[in-house]
Design an enzyme around this catalytic site. Sequence first.
Site, PDB file in Angstrom:
ATOM      1  CG  ASP A 123      -1.962   0.964   1.354  1.00 36.22           C
ATOM      2  OD1 ASP A 123      -2.894   0.854   0.245  1.00 36.22           O
ATOM      3  OD2 ASP A 123      -2.108   1.912   2.168  1.00 36.22           O
ATOM      4  CD  GLU A 158      -2.025   2.601  -3.568  1.00 41.48           C
ATOM      5  OE1 GLU A 158      -3.064   3.030  -3.992  1.00 41.48           O
ATOM      6  OE2 GLU A 158      -1.716   2.539  -2.495  1.00 41.48           O
TER       7      GLU A 158
HETATM    8  C1  GLC Z   1      -4.163   3.032  -0.615  1.00 39.90           C
HETATM    9  C2  GLC Z   1      -5.506   1.860  -0.782  1.00 39.90           C
HETATM   10  C3  GLC Z   1      -6.660   2.698  -0.352  1.00 39.90           C
HETATM   11  C4  GLC Z   1      -6.507   3.228   1.079  1.00 39.90           C
HETATM   12  C5  GLC Z   1      -5.015   4.150   1.076  1.00 39.90           C
HETATM   13  C6  GLC Z   1      -4.860   4.331   2.595  1.00 39.90           C
HETATM   14  O1  GLC Z   1      -4.369   4.068  -1.566  1.00 39.90           O
HETATM   15  O2  GLC Z   1      -5.415   1.409  -1.963  1.00 39.90           O
HETATM   16  O3  GLC Z   1      -7.730   1.894  -0.562  1.00 39.90           O
HETATM   17  O4  GLC Z   1      -7.375   3.690   1.550  1.00 39.90           O
HETATM   18  O5  GLC Z   1      -4.111   3.503   0.608  1.00 39.90           O
HETATM   19  O6  GLC Z   1      -4.297   3.038   2.940  1.00 39.90           O
END
Ligand code: GLC
Length: 516
Positions: free
Chosen positions: A208, A262
């Site tokens: 994440d 991500e």
């Molecule tokens: C990322 C996740 C999202 C979440 C954020 C905070 O972007 O994909 O769903 O709210 O991180 O953890």
Amino acid sequence: MTGSWWREGVFYQIYPRSFQDSNGDGVGDLAGITRRLDHLNDGSARSLGVQAIWLSPFYRSPMKDFGYDVFDYRDVDPIFGTLDDFDHLLEEAHRRGIRVLVDLVPNHTSDQHPWFIASRSSRNDPKRDWYVWADGRNGGPPNNWRAVFGSAEKRAAWTLDPASGQYYLHHFLPQQPDLNWWNEEVRRAIDEVMRFWLDRGVDGFRIDVAHSLVKDKLLRNNPRLFAKRRPRHNWELDEVHEIHRRWRRLLDEYDDRMAVGEVSTRKLSDLVRYYGNDDELHMPFNFNFLRQPWKAERFRAIVEEWERRLPAHAWPDYTLTNHDRSRAATRYGPRNARVAALMLLTLRGTPFIYYGEEIGMTDVPIPPERIVDVDGRDPERTPMQWDAAPNAGFTIGRPWLPIAADAEQVNVAAQRDDPASLFSFYRRVIWLRHGSPALRAGSYRSLRAPRGVFAYIREADGERLMVALNFLDRPSSVSLDENADIVVSTSDGRTGDRLEHAVELGPNEGLIAKLG
Ligand code: GLC
């Protein structure tokens, strides 16, 4: 071969709250996922045929951000089941040849996490420095950094803790305090979390906000929004790569594991840096398709630039959507769902499918009284549509989010036995891909095509396939230097047809043809 599973396999993201409820509380759970694994891969072409799943967080959490606010990294939240349920899910997935990625959330914890409770308890607590604390400036927060959620005025990334008189940093909700990644103890604590899951047998992680983590030590203000050059001091610092290298070393201590980050970096020239020297995360997500209008030229430009920029060791990936974005069938329009799927599944790179995409699920309008997400993401998170039973077969209770109005028609059971369905199309292409060295691992080359058409060749081991995708609502054609036989088309009935020096495409048609 090491690494071939994540390079050549098809991935599928499951949002655990919404896949299958097994105990009638209206929220999906791990036992429910296990029950539905045969849909994903039962070893036969009746199933979707994916080789890996990524599970969004199922850890203990106060659920302010539905699991992205972790309270215990090493336990399953009771709403999702138990660690035994997880072990069972893992075993059943592996038995079917499905690898499992879990979601690692290292940028922040829940404000209820014992680390933060300790950190907040006093300025002298040994865990004080595990989070980012600072004194206010001029009667306000320490600097101008903004959080991701909330309305513009309310978005300060800092919250005052009246007891100690200092502010703490949070790039998401105030209930999601950011860990301090300059602190070696924090790094070690997250290493241990990774080992905990790797030792349990998971195949890797989706990480994440992997491009954030480290923030400017001096907490300098960001330049104003419209400043020309805009280096930000709170995202994408060079030092984040050090952490990715550390994680890669850790993963490499194990057998054939991987991590996908991500990384919401927009520019491909910046994104490519996240591959490092084949010593960082195995792949950063390429989110560029999510930002494009439905135009062949736009998609083609991304693919060509990406192919040009990637060093030989770097393996691409593509995705059309996820739990944070409007669904693909909504953004591109349902009539383009097949062409979009064909593109995703035939480009050079690992495809990530979001649950429900294979049956054409669309965003579901949420009545105001049922909104639960802090950031408007409920429409793309509604329950999976399994059959025409009440609540689409998802739960016998009251579903945590409304079920789509079209669920009686748009569901897995209705599409399973219909050879003309979107689900059948997904299955056909995925199983074709498994048997095709060109699609799994072959080279990529763009073809000349008229406006509105994206066409390319994939080639390996003497197998040469052409993919032609018509993004338009009217017919088009691509000329070819040779003849070809259609292997699969979004228009039923064309399979096996011979193409002589040209491909005629119907409106919104895509096809794969074997050259030579
Ligand atoms: C990322 C996740 C999202 C979440 C954020 C905070 O972007 O994909 O769903 O709210 O991180 O953890």
